[in-house]
Write a protein that holds these residues in place. Structure first.
Motif, PDB file in Angstrom:
ATOM      1  N   GLU A 276       2.903  -5.086 -15.033  1.00  0.00           N
ATOM      2  CA  GLU A 276       1.480  -4.766 -15.120  1.00  0.00           C
ATOM      3  C   GLU A 276       1.061  -4.554 -16.566  1.00  0.00           C
ATOM      4  O   GLU A 276      -0.031  -4.958 -16.980  1.00  0.00           O
ATOM      5  N   LEU A 277       1.931  -3.921 -17.348  1.00  0.00           N
ATOM      6  CA  LEU A 277       1.633  -3.718 -18.760  1.00  0.00           C
ATOM      7  C   LEU A 277       1.464  -5.051 -19.484  1.00  0.00           C
ATOM      8  O   LEU A 277       0.549  -5.231 -20.292  1.00  0.00           O
ATOM      9  N   TYR A 278       2.356  -5.985 -19.190  1.00  0.00           N
ATOM     10  CA  TYR A 278       2.253  -7.301 -19.837  1.00  0.00           C
ATOM     11  C   TYR A 278       0.962  -8.015 -19.447  1.00  0.00           C
ATOM     12  O   TYR A 278       0.394  -8.766 -20.230  1.00  0.00           O
ATOM     13  N   ARG A 279       0.499  -7.771 -18.208  1.00  0.00           N
ATOM     14  CA  ARG A 279      -0.740  -8.416 -17.761  1.00  0.00           C
ATOM     15  C   ARG A 279      -1.983  -7.752 -18.354  1.00  0.00           C
ATOM     16  O   ARG A 279      -2.946  -8.424 -18.720  1.00  0.00           O
ATOM     17  N   GLU A 280      -1.967  -6.415 -18.456  1.00  0.00           N
ATOM     18  CA  GLU A 280      -3.176  -5.678 -18.763  1.00  0.00           C
ATOM     19  C   GLU A 280      -3.261  -5.163 -20.201  1.00  0.00           C
ATOM     20  O   GLU A 280      -4.320  -4.713 -20.634  1.00  0.00           O
ATOM     21  N   ALA A 281      -2.152  -5.223 -20.926  1.00  0.00           N
ATOM     22  CA  ALA A 281      -2.144  -4.658 -22.277  1.00  0.00           C
ATOM     23  C   ALA A 281      -1.455  -5.621 -23.235  1.00  0.00           C
ATOM     24  O   ALA A 281      -1.044  -6.717 -22.846  1.00  0.00           O
ATOM     25  N   ASN A 282      -1.359  -5.221 -24.469  1.00  0.00           N
ATOM     26  CA  ASN A 282      -0.708  -6.027 -25.498  1.00  0.00           C
ATOM     27  C   ASN A 282       0.593  -5.334 -25.885  1.00  0.00           C
ATOM     28  O   ASN A 282       0.622  -4.449 -26.731  1.00  0.00           O
ATOM     29  N   VAL A 283       1.678  -5.727 -25.226  1.00  0.00           N
ATOM     30  CA  VAL A 283       2.979  -5.095 -25.440  1.00  0.00           C
ATOM     31  C   VAL A 283       3.585  -5.609 -26.746  1.00  0.00           C
ATOM     32  O   VAL A 283       3.837  -6.805 -26.892  1.00  0.00           O
ATOM     33  N   LYS A 284       3.808  -4.701 -27.688  1.00  0.00           N
ATOM     34  CA  LYS A 284       4.360  -5.065 -28.990  1.00  0.00           C
ATOM     35  C   LYS A 284       5.884  -5.056 -28.983  1.00  0.00           C
ATOM     36  O   LYS A 284       6.518  -5.834 -29.693  1.00  0.00           O
ATOM     37  N   ARG A 285       6.459  -4.146 -28.172  1.00  0.00           N
ATOM     38  CA  ARG A 285       7.922  -4.009 -28.168  1.00  0.00           C
ATOM     39  C   ARG A 285       8.358  -3.411 -26.852  1.00  0.00           C
ATOM     40  O   ARG A 285       7.709  -2.518 -26.313  1.00  0.00           O
ATOM     41  N   ALA A 286       9.465  -3.917 -26.306  1.00  0.00           N
ATOM     42  CA  ALA A 286      10.066  -3.360 -25.089  1.00  0.00           C
ATOM     43  C   ALA A 286      11.583  -3.419 -25.240  1.00  0.00           C
ATOM     44  O   ALA A 286      12.184  -4.481 -25.117  1.00  0.00           O
ATOM     45  N   ASP A 287      12.196  -2.272 -25.522  1.00  0.00           N
ATOM     46  CA  ASP A 287      13.646  -2.192 -25.736  1.00  0.00           C
ATOM     47  C   ASP A 287      14.290  -1.397 -24.598  1.00  0.00           C
ATOM     48  O   ASP A 287      13.786  -0.341 -24.204  1.00  0.00           O
ATOM     49  N   TYR A 288      15.405  -1.887 -24.113  1.00  0.00           N
ATOM     50  CA  TYR A 288      16.117  -1.217 -23.019  1.00  0.00           C
ATOM     51  C   TYR A 288      17.087  -0.205 -23.619  1.00  0.00           C
ATOM     52  O   TYR A 288      18.034  -0.556 -24.329  1.00  0.00           O
ATOM     53  N   VAL A 289      16.833   1.074 -23.338  1.00  0.00           N
ATOM     54  CA  VAL A 289      17.646   2.156 -23.873  1.00  0.00           C
ATOM     55  C   VAL A 289      18.252   2.939 -22.710  1.00  0.00           C
ATOM     56  O   VAL A 289      18.053   2.606 -21.537  1.00  0.00           O
ATOM     57  N   GLU A 290      18.968   3.995 -23.042  1.00  0.00           N
ATOM     58  CA  GLU A 290      19.712   4.732 -22.007  1.00  0.00           C
ATOM     59  C   GLU A 290      18.781   5.350 -20.956  1.00  0.00           C
ATOM     60  O   GLU A 290      19.055   5.301 -19.758  1.00  0.00           O
ATOM     61  N   ASP A 291      17.663   5.908 -21.386  1.00  0.00           N
ATOM     62  CA  ASP A 291      16.781   6.632 -20.467  1.00  0.00           C
ATOM     63  C   ASP A 291      15.774   5.734 -19.747  1.00  0.00           C
ATOM     64  O   ASP A 291      15.098   6.178 -18.827  1.00  0.00           O
ATOM     65  N   GLY A 292      15.627   4.498 -20.209  1.00  0.00           N
ATOM     66  CA  GLY A 292      14.637   3.610 -19.605  1.00  0.00           C
ATOM     67  C   GLY A 292      14.250   2.516 -20.587  1.00  0.00           C
ATOM     68  O   GLY A 292      15.058   2.098 -21.415  1.00  0.00           O
ATOM     69  N   ILE A 293      12.996   2.088 -20.507  1.00  0.00           N
ATOM     70  CA  ILE A 293      12.508   1.014 -21.365  1.00  0.00           C
ATOM     71  C   ILE A 293      11.579   1.626 -22.407  1.00  0.00           C
ATOM     72  O   ILE A 293      10.535   2.190 -22.069  1.00  0.00           O
ATOM     73  N   SER A 294      11.986   1.530 -23.668  1.00  0.00           N
ATOM     74  CA  SER A 294      11.186   2.071 -24.760  1.00  0.00           C
ATOM     75  C   SER A 294      10.109   1.052 -25.113  1.00  0.00           C
ATOM     76  O   SER A 294      10.428  -0.076 -25.511  1.00  0.00           O
TER      77      SER A 294
END
Length: 229
Positions: free
Chosen positions: A205-223
């Motif tokens: 939904e974020l990719y559809r509705e917003a402008n995602v600059k960065r999405a990194d997979y970390v220990e607690d979730g997706i940064s």
């Protein structure tokens, strides 16, 4: 019939462009104004668009949209519009709606006024009324008094928040850019957060509705770092 076919084509193309722009969350600035106010000249000055600028009525039928990067790195699309005139017949408003309707999707309107014209106030009123009739009266706007090089300083109107410029000579463009950035910043936020893995479905939904600059997979979730309205 030929003009109707052309405007229908314009409407379809601009609808496709609009969906792409909204998906990428790229803000849109629309330049509006009375005919011969200097809209295309201002677009050229801001973006280097190279638009042929003449004073003919309705010379701009399919508006030109160009990309602009603000001093703080924000990508913005800037579009001019068909010049407005006084007592525009309703059937002409409908005919040009394909080009005029872009103002209803704008994040900011830049209202260009030819301050060297003795009837500038009446022309400005015409534009504001037509913008309201199109349903864009609530869109944030910046008033630009253009062609100030042709008017003595003492005779210029004083209006809080207005920008005074000469698009032809590049005067006042830095101030206009700052005003645009300020208006756009009021409607968008750059945010950073960690999306838990059990809510990872929200990423689509974020990719559809917003402008995602960065999405990194970390220990607690997706940064995630994103720009949202």
């Amino acid at each position: 019939a030929k003009l109707k076919e052309e405007t229908d084509d314009v409407r379809r193309v601009r609808a496709v462009q609009r969906r792409g722009r909204e998906k990428a969350a790229v803000p849109l600035v629309c330049i509006v104004g009375y005919t011969n106010a200097g809209k295309s000249t201002l677009l050229n000055a801001l973006t280097g668009a190279g638009v042929h600028a003449v004073g003919r009525l309705f010379d701009t039928l399919d508006p030109t949209t160009k990309s602009l990067v603000t001093p703080d790195g924000m990508q913005v699309l800037v579009s001019d519009t068909v010049g407005f005139i006084r007592k525009l017949p309703h059937h002409l408003v409908n005919a040009f709606r394909a080009t005029l309707e872009e103002v209803t999707y704008a994040d900011v309107l830049v209202h260009v006024i030819d301050v060297s014209n003795p009837g500038w106030q009446e022309q400005a009123d015409v534009v504001e009324k037509l913008v309201a009739d199109l349903g864009a009266g609530g869109v944030p706007h910046i008033t630009v008094f253009n062609k100030v090089d042709l008017v003595p300083d003492a005779e210029l109107p004083r209006r809080a928040g207005a920008v005074y410029c000469s698009a032809l000579h590049g005067q006042g463009l830095d101030e206009l850019m700052r005003s645009m950035v300020s208006c756009l910043a009021a409607g968008h936020r750059r945010v950073s957060f960690v999306l838990p893995y059990n809510r990872a479905s929200l990423l689509d939904e974020l990719y559809r509705e917003a402008n995602v600059k960065r999405a990194d997979y970390v220990e607690d979730g997706i940064s995630i770092e994103t720009v949202v309205d």
